[in-house]
Design an enzyme around this catalytic site. Structure first.
Site, PDB file in Angstrom:
ATOM      1  N   SER A   1      34.677  38.067 -45.558  1.00 38.02           N
ATOM      2  CA  SER A   1      34.034  38.576 -44.337  1.00 38.02           C
ATOM      3  C   SER A   1      32.879  39.459 -44.778  1.00 38.02           C
ATOM      4  O   SER A   1      32.878  39.962 -45.913  1.00 38.02           O
ATOM      5  CB  SER A   1      35.055  39.417 -43.561  1.00 38.02           C
TER       6      SER A   1
ATOM      7  N   TYR B   1      41.645  45.710 -42.672  1.00 36.12           N
ATOM      8  CA  TYR B   1      40.746  44.554 -42.774  1.00 36.12           C
ATOM      9  C   TYR B   1      39.675  44.839 -43.830  1.00 36.12           C
ATOM     10  O   TYR B   1      39.399  43.997 -44.686  1.00 36.12           O
ATOM     11  CB  TYR B   1      40.118  44.272 -41.401  1.00 36.12           C
TER      12      TYR B   1
ATOM     13  N   LYS C   1      39.722  42.551 -47.212  1.00 30.48           N
ATOM     14  CA  LYS C   1      38.589  41.628 -47.377  1.00 30.48           C
ATOM     15  C   LYS C   1      37.760  42.022 -48.600  1.00 30.48           C
ATOM     16  O   LYS C   1      37.239  41.160 -49.308  1.00 30.48           O
ATOM     17  CB  LYS C   1      37.738  41.589 -46.109  1.00 30.48           C
TER      18      LYS C   1
HETATM   19  N1  NAD Z   1      35.898  35.258 -36.364  1.00 33.94           N
HETATM   20  C1  NAD Z   1      35.176  36.146 -37.026  1.00 33.94           C
HETATM   21  O1  NAD Z   1      34.341  36.861 -36.418  1.00 33.94           O
HETATM   22  C2  NAD Z   1      35.324  36.299 -38.514  1.00 33.94           C
HETATM   23  C3  NAD Z   1      34.344  37.019 -39.216  1.00 33.94           C
HETATM   24  C4  NAD Z   1      34.476  37.158 -40.594  1.00 33.94           C
HETATM   25  C5  NAD Z   1      35.550  36.583 -41.256  1.00 33.94           C
HETATM   26  N2  NAD Z   1      36.489  35.909 -40.560  1.00 33.94           N
HETATM   27  C6  NAD Z   1      37.601  35.316 -41.300  1.00 33.94           C
HETATM   28  O2  NAD Z   1      37.597  33.929 -41.083  1.00 33.94           O
HETATM   29  C7  NAD Z   1      38.906  33.414 -41.328  1.00 33.94           C
HETATM   30  C8  NAD Z   1      39.301  32.488 -40.189  1.00 33.94           C
HETATM   31  O3  NAD Z   1      39.432  33.290 -39.030  1.00 33.94           O
HETATM   32  P1  NAD Z   1      39.048  32.794 -37.555  1.00 33.94           P
HETATM   33  O4  NAD Z   1      38.036  33.700 -37.041  1.00 33.94           O
HETATM   34  O5  NAD Z   1      38.840  31.341 -37.557  1.00 33.94           O
HETATM   35  O6  NAD Z   1      40.399  33.218 -36.825  1.00 33.94           O
HETATM   36  P2  NAD Z   1      41.608  32.396 -36.228  1.00 33.94           P
HETATM   37  O7  NAD Z   1      42.594  33.424 -35.841  1.00 33.94           O
HETATM   38  O8  NAD Z   1      41.116  31.438 -35.233  1.00 33.94           O
HETATM   39  O9  NAD Z   1      42.127  31.545 -37.484  1.00 33.94           O
HETATM   40  C9  NAD Z   1      42.972  32.042 -38.455  1.00 33.94           C
HETATM   41  C10 NAD Z   1      44.053  31.012 -38.687  1.00 33.94           C
HETATM   42  O10 NAD Z   1      44.845  31.466 -39.795  1.00 33.94           O
HETATM   43  C11 NAD Z   1      46.193  31.154 -39.493  1.00 33.94           C
HETATM   44  N3  NAD Z   1      47.080  32.020 -40.287  1.00 33.94           N
HETATM   45  C12 NAD Z   1      47.243  33.353 -40.158  1.00 33.94           C
HETATM   46  N4  NAD Z   1      48.164  33.789 -41.031  1.00 33.94           N
HETATM   47  C13 NAD Z   1      48.578  32.700 -41.739  1.00 33.94           C
HETATM   48  C14 NAD Z   1      49.524  32.519 -42.775  1.00 33.94           C
HETATM   49  N5  NAD Z   1      50.232  33.545 -43.244  1.00 33.94           N
HETATM   50  N6  NAD Z   1      49.715  31.273 -43.269  1.00 33.94           N
HETATM   51  C15 NAD Z   1      48.996  30.226 -42.759  1.00 33.94           C
HETATM   52  N7  NAD Z   1      48.093  30.352 -41.784  1.00 33.94           N
HETATM   53  C16 NAD Z   1      47.892  31.573 -41.271  1.00 33.94           C
HETATM   54  C17 NAD Z   1      46.324  31.391 -37.992  1.00 33.94           C
HETATM   55  O11 NAD Z   1      47.449  30.720 -37.450  1.00 33.94           O
HETATM   56  C18 NAD Z   1      44.991  30.868 -37.496  1.00 33.94           C
HETATM   57  O12 NAD Z   1      45.065  29.515 -37.088  1.00 33.94           O
HETATM   58  C19 NAD Z   1      39.813  34.630 -41.495  1.00 33.94           C
HETATM   59  O13 NAD Z   1      40.051  34.853 -42.865  1.00 33.94           O
HETATM   60  C20 NAD Z   1      38.988  35.753 -40.883  1.00 33.94           C
HETATM   61  O14 NAD Z   1      39.340  37.005 -41.390  1.00 33.94           O
HETATM   62  C21 NAD Z   1      36.406  35.734 -39.198  1.00 33.94           C
END
Ligand code: NAD
Length: 262
Positions: free
Chosen positions: A133, A146, A150
């Protein structure tokens, strides 16, 4: 390159699903993995790809996932450690918030690398990509769990690249700011002040991108063999400024926090 054997974790929705779709689009095979069995099975069926329901934060879960990938794909050329959680706000974040955040956002990567990196070599190269992130390069107002997990994910990926980058392992870290996913939507209903601050700061920091755009930038960085994949260009600028004058950057973060009522 096409026809690679890929695993994407957190692939039931959001950024992970977009990464899986982008890989499939270019002719790769993808094992979609997620904790959420119903959503990951639906995504796998819809895309005509194998799926795995399990917890990638546990060592046993990662062992099972790699075994499933060997069974379904005959090996792994590309592993995308994307599953992540956003929980634990302010100093109220408790022991459980800390340990779960570190397990999912960091140790899942470490456990997958332990299982896969020793298999790869210059003759049989692999890609290890992580979704960290912008918080991993800068910080995340409102959420120490977080920010720290991260940052640790970026730190581990850097270590992997420094140690194995010239031995057939390509490492890339995706570091976006806001992306329109279920994780981002969950913040819209947050009530606790630090949780509201966390989500308001993501919304105010820059444009909220589509998951497909984050996926496109990740695949481009992998193709070009770049470590950092930055869907928001301003993150690179801020990261440079932070390194040049950390005190000045911290004063700016304090002003940003105050402007959001935190
Ligand atoms: N959405 C944002 O603004 C953003 C920004 C920066 C980074 N991220 C990162 O992107 C990645 C994806 O997040 P997203 O935004 O698509 O969110 P999201 O919540 O839609 O997707 C995350 C997925 O991870 C799965 N998950 C969680 N814990 C798990 C585990 N222990 N084992 C297997 N699966 C698991 C969840 O079921 C979910 O489907 C994450 O690492 C998040 O921190 C997101």
């Amino acid at each position: 390159m096409t026809g690679r054997r890929c695993v994407v974790t957190g692939a039931a929705g959001g950024i992970g699903l977009a990464i899986a779709e982008a890989l499939i689009e270019r002719g790769d095979r993808v094992l979609l993995a997620d904790l959420d069995e119903q959503r990951v099975s639906e995504a796998g069926e819809r895309l005509g790809q194998p799926w795995f329901a399990g917890d990638v934060a546990s060592e046993a879960g990662v062992t099972d996932l790699v075994a499933r990938a060997d069974e379904e794909l005959g090996g792994v050329d590309v592993f995308v450690a994307n599953a992540g959680i956003f929980r634990g706000f302010g100093l109220d974040a408790d022991e459980f918030d800390w340990s779960l955040s570190l397990d999912v956002n960091l140790m899942a990567h470490v456990r997958a690398a332990r299982a896969l990196v020793p298999r790869w070599s210059v003759e049989n190269p692999g890609v290890f990509a992580v979704t960290a992130s912008a918080a991993g390069l800068l910080t995340q107002l409102g959420s120490p769990t977080y920010s720290v997990s991260k940052r640790a994910a970026v730190g581990f990926a850097e270590w992997l690249a420094a140690t194995y980058g010239d031995r057939g392992v390509r490492v890339t870290a995706l570091c976006p700011m806001g992306v329109a996913t279920p994780m981002a939507e969950a913040g819209e209903t947050a009530t606790e002040p630090d949780a509201r601050l966390a989500h308001a700061s993501v919304a105010a920091a820059g444009e909220t991108l589509a998951p497909s755009e984050a996926a496109r930038v990740l695949l481009e960085a992998i193709d070009e063999g770049r470590f950092l994949a930055l869907p928001h260009e301003s993150v690179g600028t801020m990261y440079g400024r932070k390194a040049q004058d950390t005190d000045h950057w911290l004063s700016g973060m304090q002003r940003f926090r105050t402007s959001l009522g935190g």
